[in-house]
Design an enzyme around this catalytic site. Structure first.
Site, mmCIF file in Angstrom:
data_model
loop_
_atom_site.group_PDB
_atom_site.id
_atom_site.type_symbol
_atom_site.label_atom_id
_atom_site.label_comp_id
_atom_site.label_asym_id
_atom_site.label_seq_id
_atom_site.Cartn_x
_atom_site.Cartn_y
_atom_site.Cartn_z
ATOM 1 N NE ARG A 33 20.408 -15.893 -56.780
ATOM 2 C CZ ARG A 33 20.207 -14.863 -57.580
ATOM 3 N NH1 ARG A 33 20.944 -13.774 -57.468
ATOM 4 N NH2 ARG A 33 19.257 -14.887 -58.512
ATOM 5 C CG ASP A 34 17.817 -11.842 -56.725
ATOM 6 O OD1 ASP A 34 18.790 -11.110 -56.522
ATOM 7 O OD2 ASP A 34 17.002 -11.641 -57.633
ATOM 8 C CG HIS A 234 14.313 -7.034 -59.626
ATOM 9 N ND1 HIS A 234 15.128 -7.136 -58.530
ATOM 10 C CD2 HIS A 234 14.709 -8.012 -60.467
ATOM 11 C CE1 HIS A 234 15.985 -8.125 -58.707
ATOM 12 N NE2 HIS A 234 15.751 -8.671 -59.885
ATOM 13 C CB CYS A 265 20.982 -7.159 -58.549
ATOM 14 S SG CYS A 265 22.581 -7.590 -59.235
ATOM 15 C CG ASN A 274 13.454 -11.098 -57.872
ATOM 16 O OD1 ASN A 274 14.415 -10.371 -58.045
ATOM 17 N ND2 ASN A 274 13.279 -12.200 -58.549
HETATM 18 C C1 LIG Z 1 32.626 -13.733 -61.713
HETATM 19 C C2 LIG Z 1 33.612 -13.229 -60.668
HETATM 20 C C3 LIG Z 1 34.174 -14.366 -59.846
HETATM 21 C C4 LIG Z 1 34.748 -12.549 -61.413
HETATM 22 O O1 LIG Z 1 35.539 -11.757 -60.522
HETATM 23 P P1 LIG Z 1 37.074 -11.473 -60.785
HETATM 24 O O2 LIG Z 1 37.560 -10.598 -59.669
HETATM 25 O O3 LIG Z 1 37.248 -10.993 -62.177
HETATM 26 O O4 LIG Z 1 37.621 -12.949 -60.690
HETATM 27 P P2 LIG Z 1 39.043 -13.527 -60.497
HETATM 28 O O5 LIG Z 1 39.053 -14.795 -61.290
HETATM 29 O O6 LIG Z 1 40.094 -12.489 -60.773
HETATM 30 O O7 LIG Z 1 39.084 -13.875 -58.947
HETATM 31 C C5 LIG Z 1 39.112 -12.897 -57.922
HETATM 32 C C6 LIG Z 1 39.161 -13.634 -56.580
HETATM 33 O O8 LIG Z 1 37.914 -14.307 -56.369
HETATM 34 C C7 LIG Z 1 38.136 -15.718 -56.275
HETATM 35 N N1 LIG Z 1 37.056 -16.377 -56.997
HETATM 36 C C8 LIG Z 1 36.763 -16.282 -58.311
HETATM 37 N N2 LIG Z 1 35.681 -17.012 -58.592
HETATM 38 C C9 LIG Z 1 35.279 -17.595 -57.441
HETATM 39 C C10 LIG Z 1 34.205 -18.466 -57.121
HETATM 40 N N3 LIG Z 1 33.335 -18.881 -58.036
HETATM 41 N N4 LIG Z 1 34.080 -18.871 -55.849
HETATM 42 C C11 LIG Z 1 34.962 -18.453 -54.890
HETATM 43 N N5 LIG Z 1 35.989 -17.620 -55.144
HETATM 44 C C12 LIG Z 1 36.145 -17.194 -56.416
HETATM 45 C C13 LIG Z 1 39.473 -15.972 -56.930
HETATM 46 O O9 LIG Z 1 40.064 -17.151 -56.418
HETATM 47 C C14 LIG Z 1 40.242 -14.717 -56.524
HETATM 48 O O10 LIG Z 1 40.646 -14.846 -55.169
HETATM 49 P P3 LIG Z 1 42.113 -14.309 -54.710
HETATM 50 O O11 LIG Z 1 43.085 -15.035 -55.573
HETATM 51 O O12 LIG Z 1 42.105 -12.805 -54.988
HETATM 52 O O13 LIG Z 1 42.164 -14.669 -53.262
HETATM 53 C C15 LIG Z 1 32.957 -12.192 -59.730
HETATM 54 O O14 LIG Z 1 32.653 -11.068 -60.484
HETATM 55 C C16 LIG Z 1 31.713 -12.688 -59.069
HETATM 56 O O15 LIG Z 1 31.727 -13.602 -58.240
HETATM 57 N N6 LIG Z 1 30.567 -12.089 -59.432
HETATM 58 C C17 LIG Z 1 29.276 -12.505 -58.896
HETATM 59 C C18 LIG Z 1 28.443 -11.317 -58.565
HETATM 60 C C19 LIG Z 1 27.102 -11.768 -58.076
HETATM 61 O O16 LIG Z 1 26.954 -12.808 -57.462
HETATM 62 N N7 LIG Z 1 26.070 -10.937 -58.362
HETATM 63 C C20 LIG Z 1 24.738 -11.229 -57.962
HETATM 64 C C21 LIG Z 1 24.113 -12.350 -58.736
HETATM 65 S S1 LIG Z 1 23.466 -11.888 -60.334
HETATM 66 C C22 LIG Z 1 21.894 -11.284 -59.981
HETATM 67 O O17 LIG Z 1 21.532 -11.136 -58.853
HETATM 68 C C23 LIG Z 1 20.934 -11.056 -61.121
HETATM 69 C C24 LIG Z 1 19.923 -12.200 -61.264
HETATM 70 C C25 LIG Z 1 20.623 -13.519 -61.565
HETATM 71 O O18 LIG Z 1 19.193 -12.379 -60.062
HETATM 72 C C26 LIG Z 1 18.942 -11.914 -62.416
HETATM 73 C C27 LIG Z 1 18.241 -10.564 -62.318
HETATM 74 O O19 LIG Z 1 17.488 -10.382 -61.371
HETATM 75 O O20 LIG Z 1 18.521 -9.744 -63.183
#
Ligand SMILES: CC(C)(COP(=O)([O-])OP(=O)([O-])OC[C@H]1O[C@@H](n2cnc3c(N)ncnc32)[C@H](O)[C@@H]1OP(=O)([O-])[O-])[C@@H](O)C(=O)NCCC(=O)NCCSC(=O)C[C@@](C)(O)CC(=O)[O-]
Length: 334
Positions: A33-34, A234, A265, A274
Site C-alpha cells: 500500500r504505502d 520513513h 507518501c 518507509n
Molecule cells: C479523502 C478524499 C476522498 C477527499 O477528496 P475530495 O476531493 O475532497 O472528496 P469528494 O468527496 O469531493 O470526492 C471527490 C471524488 O472522489 C470520489 N471519492 C471520494 N471518496 C472516495 C473513495 N473513498 N473511494 C472512491 N472514490 C471516492 C467522489 O465520488 C468524487 O468523485 P466524482 O463525483 O468527482 O466523480 C481524498 O482526499 C482522498 O482519497 N485522499 C487519500 C489520499 C491518500 O490516499 N494518501 C496516501 C495515504 S496517507 C499516507 O500515505 C500516510 C501514512 C498513512 O502512510 C502514514 C505516514 O506514513 O505518515
C-alpha cells in the site's frame, strides 16, 4: 471526558508501552500500500497479489493490502477490491486496507458482503489523519479537526461491522509545510483516534527527518497518556533503523516498514519510502528480538518486486545479502 473503560484501556497500554519486556516485535508490512501508492506507473493487480502472497510466505502476519481512497487522488490503489479477492488468504494473516471516508467504507463493506470466499477478505481497516492542517489538506482536502469528525462515524460503523480499526497519525516530528511539530499535538491527535475506537495508532515520521533523540522526546511525551504500540518511520535522512531501535528500547512492540523500502507518501514533498522491512528485521534479530520473519525469503521478495517495477532496491540489508550470495556462488564455481 474519558469513559472509565477507556481510561483503563489507556492505563494498561501505557504500562505495555513503557515496560514491555517481551522480545517479540510485530512487523506491519506496508509495501503493497504505502509502497506501491507512490509508484509513477500503475502496478498490475497480479503483481500486487504475488507480492502480498510472497510476503505472507516470508512470515509477515500483518500486510497492508491497499486503499479504498479516491482513484482521482491515488490512481495506483484503484484495484484494491480485485487484489483482496485474488490473494491467497491465510487465517493467520491480517490484510488491513486504508479507508479515508464513508464512501470508502461503503465500497469495502459491499465487497465483503458480496464475497463468497470461505475466509473474510479482510478483518481490518486503517484510518488516517495528521498533526498539521496543511498536510491534512494536501492529503485529504480537509483540516485535522474535520478529518477527525469525518472519521469518527467511519470507525464506529467499521467496528459494528466486526472490523478492527488501526489509526495513523502523519507528521509526528516535522511537517514539510509547517516545520517542527510539538509532541503535545501528536498526543492530542493520537488520543482522539484511540477514543474513537482504534485499537492502536501508528505514528508516522512521514518526511523521515527525525533522529533517535527526537523520537525519544516525542515518545516520552506521548506515552505519558496514550498507547503508542506502533510507529512508521520513513528513511529520507537514513535515521529510520536507529529510530525504530530507539522506540523498541522504550517499549514499542509494533513497527511499520516496507519491503525493499518501497514508496513514500504522494502528498508529502520529499518523503522517501518507509524504512525497509529487511533492515528492520536484521537489526531486530541481531539485537535479540524475534519477528517470525524469514529474512532470506523477505530479501528475495524485495528483489523480486524491485525488478518487477524497475525500481532500485533501497534496502541496505537486502543488497548486502545479495552481494554475499553472489560472492558465495562465484566461490563455488571456482
Ligand atoms: C479523502 C478524499 C476522498 C477527499 O477528496 P475530495 O476531493 O475532497 O472528496 P469528494 O468527496 O469531493 O470526492 C471527490 C471524488 O472522489 C470520489 N471519492 C471520494 N471518496 C472516495 C473513495 N473513498 N473511494 C472512491 N472514490 C471516492 C467522489 O465520488 C468524487 O468523485 P466524482 O463525483 O468527482 O466523480 C481524498 O482526499 C482522498 O482519497 N485522499 C487519500 C489520499 C491518500 O490516499 N494518501 C496516501 C495515504 S496517507 C499516507 O500515505 C500516510 C501514512 C498513512 O502512510 C502514514 C505516514 O506514513 O505518515
Amino acid at each position: 471526558m474519558l469513559q472509565p473503560r477507556l481510561i483503563y484501556r489507556l492505563g494498561k497500554s501505557i504500562r505495555q508501552a513503557r515496560y514491555a519486556s517481551t522480545t517479540a516485535v510485530r512487523i506491519v508490512e506496508v509495501g503493497p500500500r504505502d509502497g506501491l501508492q507512490n509508484e509513477k506507473q500503475i502496478v498490475p493487480e497480479d503483481v500486487k497479489v504475488s507480492l502480498i502472497n510472497r510476503l505472507g510466505r516470508a512470515g509477515l502476519k500483518d500486510i497492508e493490502a491497499g486503499s479504498f481512497v479516491s482513484p482521482k487522488w491515488v490512481p495506483q490503489m484503484a484495484g484494491t477490491a480485485e487484489v483482496l479477492k485474488q490473494i491467497h488468504h491465510s487465517k493467520e494473516i491480517h490484510y488491513p486496507v486504508l479507508v479515508p471516508n464513508m464512501k470508502g467504507l461503503d465500497s469495502l463493506l459491499s465487497l465483503l458482503q458480496s464475497s463468497t470466499s470461505a475466509e473474510p477478505l479482510t478483518d481490518e481497516i486503517a484510518v488516517f489523519t495528521a498533526t498539521t492542517d496543511s498536510f491534512a489538506r494536501a492529503n485529504t482536502n480537509c483540516t485535522v479537526a474535520e478529518s477527525i469528525e469525518r472519521l469518527a462515524p467511519v470507525v464506529e460503523r467499521a467496528i459494528s461491522a466486526g472490523l478492527r480499526v488501526r489509526g495513523y497519525v502523519s507528521m509526528v516530528i516535522v511537517c514539510p509545510f509547517e516545520g517542527r511539530v510539538a509532541p503535545a499535538k501528536v498526543r492530542e491527535v493520537t488520543q482522539k483516534l484511540l477514543e474513537m475506537g482504534c485499537y492502536e495508532v501508528s505514528l508516522g515520521d512521514t518526511v523521515g527527518m527525525g533522529t533517535p533523540k527526537d523520537w525519544e522526546d516525542m515518545l516520552n511525551d506521548v506515552t505519558g497518556s496514550v498507547n503508542v504500540s506502533t510507529l512508521a518511520t520513513h528513511d529520507t535522512f537514513g535515521m529510520a533503523v536507529a529510530n525504530v531501535m530507539q522506540a523498541v528500547s522504550m517499549g514499542v512492540r509494533t513497527v511499520d516498514s516496507s519491503v525493499a523500502g518501497l514508496g513514500g507518501c504522494p502528498y508529502s514533498p520529499g518523503a522517501t519510502g518507509n524504512v525497509a522491512t529487511e533492515d528492520v528485521v536484521y537489526a531486530l534479530h541481531g539485537s535479540g528480538y524475534e519477528t517470525g520473519v524469514d529474512l532470506t525469503a523477505l530479501a528475495a521478495t524485495g528483489f523480486w518486486i524491485s525488478e518487477k517495477i524497475g525500481r532500485e532496491n533501497v534496502s541496505r540489508v537486502g543488497r548486502a545479502l545479495r552481494a554475499k550470495q553472489v560472492r558465495e556462488q562465484s566461490r563455488q564455481k571456482e
